[in-house]
Design an enzyme around this catalytic site. Structure first.
Site, PDB file in Angstrom:
ATOM      1  N   HIS A   1      35.830   6.225  49.182  1.00  0.00           N
ATOM      2  CA  HIS A   1      36.331   5.181  50.138  1.00  0.00           C
ATOM      3  C   HIS A   1      37.596   6.183  50.662  1.00  0.00           C
ATOM      4  O   HIS A   1      38.074   6.832  50.088  1.00  0.00           O
ATOM      5  CB  HIS A   1      36.906   3.773  49.599  1.00  0.00           C
ATOM      6  CG  HIS A   1      38.033   3.665  48.898  1.00  0.00           C
ATOM      7  ND1 HIS A   1      38.120   2.979  47.792  1.00  0.00           N
ATOM      8  CD2 HIS A   1      39.164   4.460  48.930  1.00  0.00           C
ATOM      9  CE1 HIS A   1      39.319   3.044  47.268  1.00  0.00           C
ATOM     10  NE2 HIS A   1      39.881   3.875  47.914  1.00  0.00           N
TER      11      HIS A   1
ATOM     12  N   GLU B   1      34.895   0.918  51.990  1.00  0.00           N
ATOM     13  CA  GLU B   1      34.013   0.761  50.779  1.00  0.00           C
ATOM     14  C   GLU B   1      32.647   1.208  51.133  1.00  0.00           C
ATOM     15  O   GLU B   1      32.448   1.393  52.098  1.00  0.00           O
ATOM     16  CB  GLU B   1      34.002  -0.397  50.079  1.00  0.00           C
ATOM     17  CG  GLU B   1      35.472  -0.877  49.669  1.00  0.00           C
ATOM     18  CD  GLU B   1      36.048  -0.253  48.239  1.00  0.00           C
ATOM     19  OE1 GLU B   1      35.838   1.066  48.214  1.00  0.00           O
ATOM     20  OE2 GLU B   1      36.806  -1.049  47.647  1.00  0.00           O
TER      21      GLU B   1
ATOM     22  N   ASP C   1      45.699   1.089  56.108  1.00  0.00           N
ATOM     23  CA  ASP C   1      45.291  -0.300  55.576  1.00  0.00           C
ATOM     24  C   ASP C   1      46.381  -1.047  55.166  1.00  0.00           C
ATOM     25  O   ASP C   1      47.420  -0.592  54.930  1.00  0.00           O
ATOM     26  CB  ASP C   1      44.170   0.001  54.668  1.00  0.00           C
ATOM     27  CG  ASP C   1      44.480   1.144  53.448  1.00  0.00           C
ATOM     28  OD1 ASP C   1      45.601   1.749  53.454  1.00  0.00           O
ATOM     29  OD2 ASP C   1      43.537   1.600  52.869  1.00  0.00           O
TER      30      ASP C   1
ATOM     31  N   ASN D   1      35.134   6.393  44.519  1.00  0.00           N
ATOM     32  CA  ASN D   1      33.794   5.693  45.026  1.00  0.00           C
ATOM     33  C   ASN D   1      33.670   6.359  46.365  1.00  0.00           C
ATOM     34  O   ASN D   1      32.680   5.936  47.257  1.00  0.00           O
ATOM     35  CB  ASN D   1      33.633   4.317  44.983  1.00  0.00           C
ATOM     36  CG  ASN D   1      34.841   3.736  45.811  1.00  0.00           C
ATOM     37  OD1 ASN D   1      35.372   4.222  46.585  1.00  0.00           O
ATOM     38  ND2 ASN D   1      34.843   2.487  45.885  1.00  0.00           N
TER      39      ASN D   1
END
Ligand code: F6R
Length: 263
Positions: free
Chosen positions: A138, A143, A67, A136
């Site tokens: 990811h 996400e 990313d 979370n």
């Protein structure tokens, strides 16, 4: 999923680095999928040390990062390209044209995300994908609610992710809220996946990833669909897992079969 309960992040990093270095010996043109963040840093230190000691040659390696933030100025201290330069690439001997990042600026982003997918395929696919995991769930910047079959695309970062990463930005400095990321489907295409998670702050995420249901609401759980993933946890990150005894027994049996030449 294979779960490896290590004594420390250093022990886990040693296992991960060893696997990469062995794979590199077997295939000098290894294709690596790489992550940023604090989790893989010790692995990168070991890869650099091996190269510096003349024990590894990275000159044919191709890399694809997971990313990158959108619209950070080139050379910005928080860009993932800068992170990779500092923690891995500098002096490693990978020619720049063999290092790839998803698009981080400019136009035609949909097409250029597709170009990134095409470049991975043209390289023969990713041999080993390194992953960390957000609290979370990811992976990359996929996400919660990211499609399990998603491909490289632009994602909006969640408030919690922005908060987790805010510590890297000076007060008042604008933090990017968009990023390009490999999709979960892109990640699942890798032939081998090595996920690491360390520390108490990841313990809930580790439990959801390994022992929870597969759900796009917790993206790392999609790794349960991958046939060749190993997860490395330290005692703090693994402390809410229900089946640690079983994971240790599985690892010991695998080792015994390997030692006796049966596997
Ligand atoms: C970064 C990436 C992220 C991180 C995750 C964990 O390239 O892919 O998914 O792996 O945010 O970050 P750390 O390792 O800093 O806890």
């Amino acid at each position: 999923m294979e779960i490896v309960m290590t004594e420390s992040p250093a022990e886990a990093a040693e296992c991960v680095a060893k696997e990469i270095l062995n794979a590199l010996k077997a295939k000098p043109s290894l294709v690596l999928g790489l992550a940023t963040g604090s989790t893989p840093i010790e692995v990168y230190e070991r890869l650099r040390a091996a190269q510096a000691a003349g024990e590894a040659d990275f000159s044919q390696v191709r890399t694809f990062n997971l990313d990158e933030y959108l619209d950070l100025p080139a050379g910005h201290a928080q860009s993932y390209r800068t992170f990779m330069e500092v923690h891995l690439f500098e002096g490693l001997g990978i020619p720049p044209e063999q290092i790839h990042f998803p698009p981080s600026e400019g136009k035609n982003l949909i097409q250029r995300c597709q170009d990134y997918e095409d470049a991975i395929v043209a390289a023969g696919g990713i041999d080993i994908q390194l992953l960390g995991m957000g609290r979370n769930g990811h992976i990359g910047f996929n996400e919660p609610t990211s499609s399990i079959r998603s491909r490289t695309r632009i994602k909006t970062l969640m408030e919690r992710t922005l908060r987790d990463n805010a510590r890297f930005y000076a007060e008042g400095e604008e933090q990017p809220t968009l990023a390009s990321t490999m999709g979960i489907g892109t990640i699942l295409d890798a032939r081998r996946i090595l996920l690491q998670a360390y520390g108490l702050k990841k313990a809930n995420a580790v439990r959801a990833c390994v022992e929870g249901p597969v759900s796009s609401f917790f993206p790392a759980s999609a790794l349960q669909l991958h046939p060749n993933t190993t997860c490395f946890f330290d005692p703090e990150a693994g402390q809410y897992l229900a089946m640690t005894d079983y994971y240790r027994a599985t690892r010991a049996n695998k080792q015994a079969l390997a030692d006796s030449g049966r596997m």
